[in-house]
Scaffold this active site. Structure first.
Site, PDB file in Angstrom:
ATOM      1  N   SER A 115       6.141 -61.663 -18.998  1.00 41.70           N
ATOM      2  CA  SER A 115       7.204 -61.294 -18.071  1.00 41.70           C
ATOM      3  C   SER A 115       6.868 -61.246 -16.586  1.00 41.70           C
ATOM      4  O   SER A 115       7.773 -61.141 -15.769  1.00 41.70           O
ATOM      5  CB  SER A 115       7.845 -59.980 -18.507  1.00 41.70           C
ATOM      6  OG  SER A 115       8.475 -60.175 -19.757  1.00 41.70           O
ATOM      7  N   LYS A 125      11.181 -53.661 -10.161  1.00 41.17           N
ATOM      8  CA  LYS A 125      11.857 -53.914 -11.432  1.00 41.17           C
ATOM      9  C   LYS A 125      12.348 -52.563 -11.949  1.00 41.17           C
ATOM     10  O   LYS A 125      11.644 -51.556 -11.818  1.00 41.17           O
ATOM     11  CB  LYS A 125      10.850 -54.533 -12.411  1.00 41.17           C
ATOM     12  CG  LYS A 125      11.401 -54.932 -13.769  1.00 41.17           C
ATOM     13  CD  LYS A 125      10.309 -55.595 -14.615  1.00 41.17           C
ATOM     14  CE  LYS A 125      10.812 -56.085 -15.960  1.00 41.17           C
ATOM     15  NZ  LYS A 125       9.736 -56.749 -16.746  1.00 41.17           N
ATOM     16  N   SER A 166      10.824 -61.180 -18.598  1.00 38.90           N
ATOM     17  CA  SER A 166      11.900 -60.230 -18.379  1.00 38.90           C
ATOM     18  C   SER A 166      12.077 -59.798 -16.929  1.00 38.90           C
ATOM     19  O   SER A 166      13.124 -59.257 -16.579  1.00 38.90           O
ATOM     20  CB  SER A 166      11.683 -58.978 -19.238  1.00 38.90           C
ATOM     21  OG  SER A 166      10.480 -58.312 -18.855  1.00 38.90           O
TER      22      SER A 166
END
Ligand SMILES: *[C@@H]1O[C@H](CO)[C@@H](O)[C@H](O)[C@H]1NC(C)=O
Ligand SMILES: *[C@@H]1O[C@H](CO)[C@@H](O)[C@H](O)[C@H]1NC(C)=O
Ligand SMILES: *[C@@H]1O[C@H](CO)[C@@H](O)[C@H](O)[C@H]1NC(C)=O
Ligand SMILES: *[C@@H]1O[C@H](CO)[C@@H](O)[C@H](O)[C@H]1NC(C)=O
Ligand SMILES: *[C@@H]1O[C@H](CO)[C@@H](O)[C@H](O)[C@H]1NC(C)=O
Ligand SMILES: *[C@@H]1O[C@H](CO)[C@@H](O)[C@H](O)[C@H]1NC(C)=O
Ligand SMILES: *[C@@H]1O[C@H](CO)[C@@H](O)[C@H](O)[C@H]1NC(C)=O
Ligand SMILES: *[C@@H]1O[C@H](CO)[C@@H](O)[C@H](O)[C@H]1NC(C)=O
Length: 550
Positions: free
Chosen positions: A204, A105, A180
């Site tokens: 997330s 990420k 997210s």
């Protein structure tokens, strides 16, 4: 648009034309590939590390334009793979993640690439050291092939950012991939890598797993050092892996948690000796659902019938029945402490911790390239995405701090909730709590927020959760397999091994995960001369997210 085989063939000859050719072993079909499968193929000489990596990159080239999950690819990937092939040739291939392609990420620091948080104002922000957890992945042989889109700065669950645009759910192109960590979710679901990493301040790591039929671990607070990862809240932040199966998840967790105590993240001082150096793979087998007790959290469902909620409720009826058939007991937990809206309203700490944590991250000497050095500077740049109604906590964070009296009260409230949660386990003699990560399906693209999520309980108490695929909603024209639905399995602190064991047994009684239809076709890979450049599509940002207005 789903590429046809004909389109793929045209693409393949194009790559052949521009790529350099060298003697290559057979390409390897990386769809739904596992760590063990790749290792078997490498160690038995069926394929090369270079070829494995090229196969994943070929899938990214063909399918990323549809789902927009990748922010950038690591330009050094091919030379790292070649180096690993040389280790293979000399019988020196070691490491739990030897030649395993992994996506980070884009809020994890790695010295090979910028750490943008998906934010235009951080486009040039360049760490010169790896986050300790990234160093651990590299040391175990993982090849970090690139970075994934996220909801900008990990602040919401829709996975739209000013630098990365909107990521699209591979199961249903009309919906978000959750967030997210939705870029990682969409990418892993589409077999762009073997697994990926995420972060979780409220939901997330779990919402993208749920929305993409994947597995994730949100570890106990302190188990994995968060140093070198763009922060929001030291109380709530956690980092962990997202994978396609429990076995890979356990290997990834073992490596990520191997950092152990890290003076740059004091929460790691809490790790009990029994959890230090734990091999989670060794804990997957040997349990039994027979006699186990699960608490089904009634307050975490939405019982108003609708196309968005009924499929979730039905999937949980099925999974409860499957657990009972396997000899487990499912207890209805009805305490009114299990109200996600109430927990968020009362106990969320983000608005008090965000500015301090972010200022510390942005002002480190190891962060180079042009970048703001404080949160206030970032938010006055105009180079960011803002959803005013959702970012009200950012407004507060810009002026507030942990000195606020309300913050002290919240800390006491969280302690109360933590005690009450532990009591729930004791009163019902539970092995784990189970509930949907989202009481409704993941929302349509363009929605202002992702409602109905239940991540806040683990986020504020720091209890661990393993998320597993639980089922799919009915098939529709937009979602040929239906939309994925995920289940959280929450346990007592430091019970990751047990939760993974439960997750493994749940997948044995109910095998759910399927590759998305839209990325199902095989992609023929060809030798690459260099790593292609990926340009995220920022033209697809829904109009409800204006850039640069606060
Ligand atoms: C063996 O592999 C490790 C990394 O896996 C590397 O650091 C080391 O230099 C290699 N040794 C030889 C002799 O190739
Ligand atoms: C990364 O940041 C550097 C400056 O630190 C910049 O020159 C470079 O273009 C950035 N890379 C990408 C892919 O944007
Ligand atoms: C860790 O704790 C020490 C002692 O309380 C403190 O001085 C230090 O600032 C803390 N470090 C971090 C990164 O929070
Ligand atoms: C709900 O689903 C049914 C069956 O798939 C469909 O006919 C109906 O139009 C849907 N309703 C809404 C509001 O989308
Ligand atoms: C949950 O909490 C919210 C906000 O505090 C409240 O409005 C709602 O009625 C509660 N739900 C239930 C089922 O008690
Ligand atoms: C303190 O926290 C409260 C509650 O969030 C908020 O309304 C207030 O603005 C904060 N005050 C300061 C000075 O940070
Ligand atoms: C925490 O629990 C104590 C004792 O039960 C109670 O007096 C106090 O009001 C609670 N505080 C909060 C913020 O919930
Ligand atoms: C429950 O679901 C209904 C139907 O989708 C929705 O209108 C309502 O807002 C949801 N309630 C909550 C608390 O999210």
């Amino acid at each position: 648009m789903r590429p046809t085989y004909a389109a793929l063939t045209v693409w393949a000859s194009f790559v052949l034309a521009i790529g350099t050719t060298s003697a290559q072993l057979d390409s390897y079909d990386v769809r739904e590939s596992t760590i063990e499968g790749i290792h078997n193929a490498l160690y038995s000489g069926l394929t090369s590390c270079r070829s494995i990596v090229e196969s994943f990159i070929a899938r990214i080239e063909v399918y990323n334009p549809d789902i927009n999950a990748i922010i950038t690819l690591n330009p050094d990937t091919l030379s790292i793979a070649d180096q690993q092939d040389s280790f293979l040739a000399t019988g020196n291939a070691t490491g739990a993640l030897f030649c395993i392609p992994v996506l980070l990420k884009d809020n994890y620091d790695i010295s090979d690439m910028n750490t943008t948080g998906g934010c235009l104002d951080l486009a040039d922000s360049r760490p010169n050291v790896d986050a300790p957890v990234v160093a651990a992945l590299k040391d175990s042989g993982a090849i970090i092939i690139g970075k994934t889109n996220l909801h900008e700065l990990a602040l919401e669950g829709l996975t739209v950012s000013s630098l990365g645009g909107q990521t699209i759910n591979p199961y249903d192109h009309t919906r978000t991939p959750g967030g997210s960590s939705g870029g990682t979710g969409a990418a892993v679901a589409a077999s762009f890598a073997v697994f990926g990493t995420g972060t979780d301040t409220v939901n997330s790591l779990r919402s993208p797993a749920s929305a993409n039929s994947l597995f994730s671990v949100r570890p106990t607070r302190g188990l994995i050092s968060r140093a070198g990862v763009i922060p929001i809240s030291f109380t709530q932040d956690a980092i962990g892996p997202i994978a396609r199966n429990v076995d890979d998840l356990a290997v990834a967790l073992t490596v990520m948690a191997s950092v152990g105590y890290d003076p740059n993240d004091n929460a790691t001082a809490m790790i009990p000796i029994s959890s230090l150096g734990q091999d989670y793979s060794a804990m997957l087998y040997g349990g039994s659902l027979q006699g186990m007790r699960f608490g089904l959290v009634q307050g975490f469902f939405n019982r108003t019938a609708s196309n968005e909620t009924t499929p979730v409720n039905e999937v949980f009826d099925d999974i409860s029945a499957a657990l009972v058939s396997a000899g487990a007991t499912v207890v209805s937990v009805t305490s009114n402490i299990f109200n996600s809206t109430a927990i968020s309203t009362a106990f969320d700490t983000q608005r008090f911790e965000y500015r301090q944590d972010m200022d510390t991250y942005l002002s480190r000497a190891s962060l180079q390239g042009a970048h703001p050095s404080t949160l206030n500077e970032l938010y006055s740049s105009g180079k960011h995405l803002v959803i005013p109604s959702q970012y009200s906590f950012v407004d507060t964070a810009l002026v507030s701090s942990t000195d606020n009296n309300t913050y002290a009260e919240i800390r006491v409230g969280i302690q109360n909730l933590t005690v009450a949660l532990g009591d729930t386990f004791k009163v019902h003699s539970l092995d784990a709590l189970i509930y949907p990560e989202q009481a409704n399906l993941v929302v349509k693209i363009g929605s202002p927020s992702q409602s109905g999520r239940n991540g806040i309980l683990a986020a504020v108490t720091g209890f661990p959760v393993v998320t597993v695929p639980a089922g799919f909603s009915p098939s529709t024209a937009d979602a040929p397999l239906g939309d994925p639905i995920g289940m959280e399995i929450l346990g007592m602190p430091w019970s990751e091994g047990k939760l993974l064991n439960v997750a493994k047994m749940v997948t044995d009684v109910k095998r759910v995960r399927r590759i998305p239809k839209s990325t199902e076709a095989a992609v023929e890979s060809m030798p690459l001369g260099k790593v292609p450049k990926i340009v995220p599509n920022t033209k697809n940002i829904p109009k409800v997210y204006p850039i640069g207005v606060l």
